[in-house]
Motif scaffolding. Structure first.
Motif, PDB file in Angstrom:
ATOM      1  N   ASP A  91      64.230 -60.348  87.044  1.00 34.24           N
ATOM      2  CA  ASP A  91      63.538 -59.222  86.407  1.00 34.24           C
ATOM      3  C   ASP A  91      63.329 -59.499  84.914  1.00 34.24           C
ATOM      4  O   ASP A  91      64.305 -59.750  84.230  1.00 34.24           O
ATOM      5  N   PRO A  92      62.069 -59.496  84.399  1.00 32.44           N
ATOM      6  CA  PRO A  92      60.856 -59.186  85.139  1.00 32.44           C
ATOM      7  C   PRO A  92      60.377 -60.378  85.976  1.00 32.44           C
ATOM      8  O   PRO A  92      60.540 -61.532  85.594  1.00 32.44           O
ATOM      9  N   SER A  93      59.784 -60.013  87.099  1.00 30.17           N
ATOM     10  CA  SER A  93      59.189 -61.015  87.968  1.00 30.17           C
ATOM     11  C   SER A  93      58.037 -60.327  88.687  1.00 30.17           C
ATOM     12  O   SER A  93      57.534 -59.301  88.190  1.00 30.17           O
ATOM     13  N   PHE A  94      57.604 -60.862  89.822  1.00 27.68           N
ATOM     14  CA  PHE A  94      56.476 -60.253  90.546  1.00 27.68           C
ATOM     15  C   PHE A  94      56.783 -58.768  90.773  1.00 27.68           C
ATOM     16  O   PHE A  94      57.810 -58.431  91.367  1.00 27.68           O
ATOM     17  N   THR A 143      56.353 -64.883  83.413  1.00 28.38           N
ATOM     18  CA  THR A 143      56.669 -65.717  82.238  1.00 28.38           C
ATOM     19  C   THR A 143      56.186 -67.168  82.383  1.00 28.38           C
ATOM     20  O   THR A 143      56.146 -67.894  81.392  1.00 28.38           O
ATOM     21  N   GLY A 144      55.869 -67.601  83.601  1.00 22.76           N
ATOM     22  CA  GLY A 144      55.374 -68.967  83.809  1.00 22.76           C
ATOM     23  C   GLY A 144      56.465 -70.017  83.808  1.00 22.76           C
ATOM     24  O   GLY A 144      56.184 -71.212  83.928  1.00 22.76           O
ATOM     25  N   ALA A 145      57.740 -69.587  83.678  1.00 17.97           N
ATOM     26  CA  ALA A 145      58.850 -70.546  83.600  1.00 17.97           C
ATOM     27  C   ALA A 145      59.174 -71.102  84.989  1.00 17.97           C
ATOM     28  O   ALA A 145      58.947 -70.436  86.003  1.00 17.97           O
ATOM     29  N   VAL A 146      59.735 -72.303  85.008  1.00 15.85           N
ATOM     30  CA  VAL A 146      60.064 -72.953  86.281  1.00 15.85           C
ATOM     31  C   VAL A 146      61.567 -73.232  86.366  1.00 15.85           C
ATOM     32  O   VAL A 146      62.309 -73.028  85.394  1.00 15.85           O
ATOM     33  N   LEU A 147      61.992 -73.702  87.519  1.00 20.16           N
ATOM     34  CA  LEU A 147      63.352 -74.208  87.702  1.00 20.16           C
ATOM     35  C   LEU A 147      63.246 -75.674  88.073  1.00 20.16           C
ATOM     36  O   LEU A 147      62.365 -76.053  88.859  1.00 20.16           O
ATOM     37  N   HIS A 148      64.119 -76.479  87.526  1.00 22.74           N
ATOM     38  CA  HIS A 148      64.115 -77.900  87.868  1.00 22.74           C
ATOM     39  C   HIS A 148      64.984 -78.149  89.097  1.00 22.74           C
ATOM     40  O   HIS A 148      65.806 -77.321  89.475  1.00 22.74           O
ATOM     41  N   LEU A 271      48.942 -70.734  69.943  1.00 23.35           N
ATOM     42  CA  LEU A 271      50.010 -71.124  69.008  1.00 23.35           C
ATOM     43  C   LEU A 271      49.411 -71.325  67.614  1.00 23.35           C
ATOM     44  O   LEU A 271      49.965 -70.859  66.612  1.00 23.35           O
ATOM     45  N   ASP A 272      48.241 -71.990  67.582  1.00 20.82           N
ATOM     46  CA  ASP A 272      47.564 -72.216  66.290  1.00 20.82           C
ATOM     47  C   ASP A 272      47.213 -70.891  65.624  1.00 20.82           C
ATOM     48  O   ASP A 272      47.174 -70.782  64.395  1.00 20.82           O
ATOM     49  N   ALA A 273      46.947 -69.872  66.464  1.00 21.30           N
ATOM     50  CA  ALA A 273      46.582 -68.555  65.916  1.00 21.30           C
ATOM     51  C   ALA A 273      47.818 -67.771  65.476  1.00 21.30           C
ATOM     52  O   ALA A 273      47.706 -66.624  65.035  1.00 21.30           O
ATOM     53  N   GLY A 274      49.003 -68.367  65.674  1.00 22.61           N
ATOM     54  CA  GLY A 274      50.214 -67.729  65.170  1.00 22.61           C
ATOM     55  C   GLY A 274      50.977 -66.927  66.205  1.00 22.61           C
ATOM     56  O   GLY A 274      51.944 -66.238  65.876  1.00 22.61           O
ATOM     57  N   LEU A 275      50.577 -67.003  67.462  1.00 20.44           N
ATOM     58  CA  LEU A 275      51.305 -66.266  68.483  1.00 20.44           C
ATOM     59  C   LEU A 275      52.450 -67.101  69.038  1.00 20.44           C
ATOM     60  O   LEU A 275      52.411 -68.336  68.994  1.00 20.44           O
ATOM     61  N   SER A 276      53.428 -66.382  69.585  1.00 21.93           N
ATOM     62  CA  SER A 276      54.510 -67.060  70.281  1.00 21.93           C
ATOM     63  C   SER A 276      54.129 -67.106  71.763  1.00 21.93           C
ATOM     64  O   SER A 276      53.884 -66.065  72.374  1.00 21.93           O
ATOM     65  N   VAL A 277      54.039 -68.317  72.324  1.00 21.50           N
ATOM     66  CA  VAL A 277      53.629 -68.462  73.731  1.00 21.50           C
ATOM     67  C   VAL A 277      54.502 -69.531  74.388  1.00 21.50           C
ATOM     68  O   VAL A 277      54.358 -70.719  74.089  1.00 21.50           O
ATOM     69  N   PRO A 278      55.420 -69.133  75.267  1.00 16.66           N
ATOM     70  CA  PRO A 278      56.248 -70.158  75.914  1.00 16.66           C
ATOM     71  C   PRO A 278      55.415 -71.032  76.841  1.00 16.66           C
ATOM     72  O   PRO A 278      54.355 -70.597  77.315  1.00 16.66           O
ATOM     73  N   PRO A 279      55.872 -72.247  77.133  1.00 20.64           N
ATOM     74  CA  PRO A 279      55.134 -73.098  78.074  1.00 20.64           C
ATOM     75  C   PRO A 279      55.032 -72.399  79.432  1.00 20.64           C
ATOM     76  O   PRO A 279      55.950 -71.693  79.839  1.00 20.64           O
ATOM     77  N   SER A 280      53.910 -72.581  80.093  1.00 20.27           N
ATOM     78  CA  SER A 280      53.727 -71.997  81.427  1.00 20.27           C
ATOM     79  C   SER A 280      53.307 -73.087  82.395  1.00 20.27           C
ATOM     80  O   SER A 280      52.524 -73.964  82.054  1.00 20.27           O
ATOM     81  N   GLU A 281      53.814 -73.001  83.620  1.00 18.00           N
ATOM     82  CA  GLU A 281      53.421 -73.943  84.673  1.00 18.00           C
ATOM     83  C   GLU A 281      52.538 -73.252  85.711  1.00 18.00           C
ATOM     84  O   GLU A 281      52.295 -73.789  86.778  1.00 18.00           O
ATOM     85  N   ALA A 282      52.064 -72.054  85.378  1.00 16.53           N
ATOM     86  CA  ALA A 282      51.243 -71.303  86.338  1.00 16.53           C
ATOM     87  C   ALA A 282      49.802 -71.204  85.834  1.00 16.53           C
ATOM     88  O   ALA A 282      49.408 -71.933  84.919  1.00 16.53           O
ATOM     89  N   PHE A 284      48.605 -68.680  84.274  1.00 17.76           N
ATOM     90  CA  PHE A 284      48.612 -67.579  83.303  1.00 17.76           C
ATOM     91  C   PHE A 284      49.554 -67.936  82.163  1.00 17.76           C
ATOM     92  O   PHE A 284      50.357 -68.872  82.279  1.00 17.76           O
ATOM     93  N   LEU A 285      49.416 -67.184  81.078  1.00 17.35           N
ATOM     94  CA  LEU A 285      50.304 -67.371  79.923  1.00 17.35           C
ATOM     95  C   LEU A 285      51.010 -66.051  79.633  1.00 17.35           C
ATOM     96  O   LEU A 285      50.488 -64.975  79.931  1.00 17.35           O
ATOM     97  N   TRP A 286      52.176 -66.180  79.045  1.00 15.96           N
ATOM     98  CA  TRP A 286      52.992 -65.012  78.712  1.00 15.96           C
ATOM     99  C   TRP A 286      53.096 -64.907  77.193  1.00 15.96           C
ATOM    100  O   TRP A 286      53.473 -65.882  76.521  1.00 15.96           O
ATOM    101  N   LEU A 287      52.736 -63.747  76.675  1.00 13.25           N
ATOM    102  CA  LEU A 287      52.834 -63.506  75.234  1.00 13.25           C
ATOM    103  C   LEU A 287      53.930 -62.460  75.010  1.00 13.25           C
ATOM    104  O   LEU A 287      53.712 -61.276  75.290  1.00 13.25           O
ATOM    105  N   PRO A 288      55.095 -62.869  74.543  1.00 11.56           N
ATOM    106  CA  PRO A 288      56.198 -61.910  74.366  1.00 11.56           C
ATOM    107  C   PRO A 288      55.982 -61.061  73.120  1.00 11.56           C
ATOM    108  O   PRO A 288      56.597 -61.282  72.078  1.00 11.56           O
ATOM    109  N   LEU A 289      55.143 -60.068  73.231  1.00  9.47           N
ATOM    110  CA  LEU A 289      54.687 -59.290  72.075  1.00  9.47           C
ATOM    111  C   LEU A 289      55.565 -58.085  71.770  1.00  9.47           C
ATOM    112  O   LEU A 289      55.308 -57.367  70.795  1.00  9.47           O
TER     113      LEU A 289
END
Ligand SMILES: Cc1ncc(COP(=O)(O)O)c(C=O)c1O
Length: 342
Positions: A91-94, A143-148, A271-282, A284-289
């Motif tokens: 959580d959060p997830s689908f 969030t686009g995060a993965v598990l190894h 990122l260049d525009a100054g936003l925080s954006v974690p890497p995504s493998e999906a 979509f992108l996640w912006l933790p605003l």
């Protein structure tokens, strides 16, 4: 913010994690031809789809369950798994997980993400004698995060073999990180691992409602008993089979490669525009605003771009066509001061 949506013809919907690519021409032609036979019932066992998947994945058909999208399958599997009362989920997830769990007569046990990723230690700790199943989402929506592989294997070693771990791989085709395991290969080693996949995202068949699960034969057999009858429909089954040919797979793989490159380029620009954006493998992108999430989504909506806001957490934006991505970027640069809220 405006009170009404802008001209619908000008709206870019980047809120649903759909592919920006139209159906493959051969799949579209097949659906058009299929219109002439919709007075017939579909194959209730989805046999042609199971055979095509068994061939492509080199897996026994008794381990394959075809159903109405991976969300529907998730519910069928949770219903089939028996009487224990709890389902652990990230959580959060689908956002449908709590509903699917409750529809299956169980109680959702949410476990907070840690740094946008599954907290596997906390999820293992939340698993006990009442646990019917544990849901994992890789890549995680939103969030686009993965598990190894090492993390997942370590987790599976810690979960009792009579607890089913459901690995939702709805976005697996967009993954470029080589350390992310193939769930179907892992199922070979851990039969309590059930893998969910879908034709909705990379395959572009969202409206046809078709997906599949790979699970232990007993789970597949039980889920068939509780699942809806005559589902998926004939057009979905035909489209899925056509999408599993070598030619179609090659085209779809090329699209996913293009989309993953567009995702990484969009992230770089944000990122260049100054936003925080974690890497995504999906896709979509996640912006933790944080608290800026809803105002940001409203700002985008006023600019004719729909994104998904998670109040006080963040915004999820689907990677769209190059034009849609450019339009989103242009809107971002016009959002007030310090949009990243970080
Ligand atoms: C993680 C995840 N699983 C499943 C689904 C639903 O997919 P389907 O269309 O196969 O039901 C979604 C849709 O957004 C999703 O994000």
């Amino acid at each position: 913010m405006t009170d009404t949506l802008p001209d619908l013809a000008r709206v870019e919907d980047l809120s649903m994690n759909e592919t920006p690519f139209p159906p493959l021409p051969e799949v579209q032609a097949l659906i058009e031809r299929g219109a002439a036979t919709v007075h017939r019932y579909p194959d209730n066992n989805a046999r042609p789809v199971i055979d095509a998947l068994a061939d492509r994945l080199s897996i026994d058909g008794g381990r394959i369950l075809v159903g109405p999208g991976s969300a529907g399958l998730c519910q069928h599997i949770l219903m089939a798994l028996g009487r224990r009362t709890e389902v652990v989920h990230p959580d959060p997830s689908f956002e449908a997980y709590p509903l699917l769990i409750m529809n299956a007569g169980a109680r959702p046990v949410p476990v907070a993400l840690h740094g946008g990723r599954h907290d596997l230690a906390a999820m293992a700790a939340a698993t006990g004698s009442d646990t019917r199943a544990v849901l994992l989402c890789v890549p995680n929506n939103p969030t686009g995060a993965v598990l190894h592989e090492d993390e997942l294997v370590d987790f599976l070693e810690r979960i009792p073999p009579d607890v089913t771990v459901v690995l939702d791989e709805a976005y697996r085709e967009f993954v470029t990180d080589p350390q992310v395991p193939d769930g179907v290969a892992l199922h070979d080693r851990y039969p309590n691992l059930c893998v969910l996949r879908t034709f909705s995202k990379a395959y572009g068949l969202a409206a046809l409602r078709i997906g599949y699960a790979i699970a232990a034969p007993a789970t597949v057999a039980a889920a068939r008993m509780v699942g809806q009858v005559y589902f998926p429909g004939a057009l979905g089954q035909a489209a899925a089979v056509a999408s599993l040919t070598d030619g179609a797979e090659a085209q779809l793989r090329a699209r996913c490669t293009e989309l993953a490159a567009a995702r990484d380029a969009l992230r770089g620009a944000l990122l260049d525009a100054g936003l925080s954006v974690p890497p995504s493998e999906a896709n979509f992108l996640w912006l933790p605003l944080g608290t800026a999430s809803v105002p940001f989504a409203e700002h985008c909506r006023a600019a004719g771009i729909l994104v998904r806001a998670y109040p006080d957490l963040g915004v999820r934006v689907t990677v769209g066509t190059p034009a849609a991505n450019q339009r989103f970027l242009a809107a971002v640069t016009h959002f007030g001061p310090a949009p990243c809220g970080s």
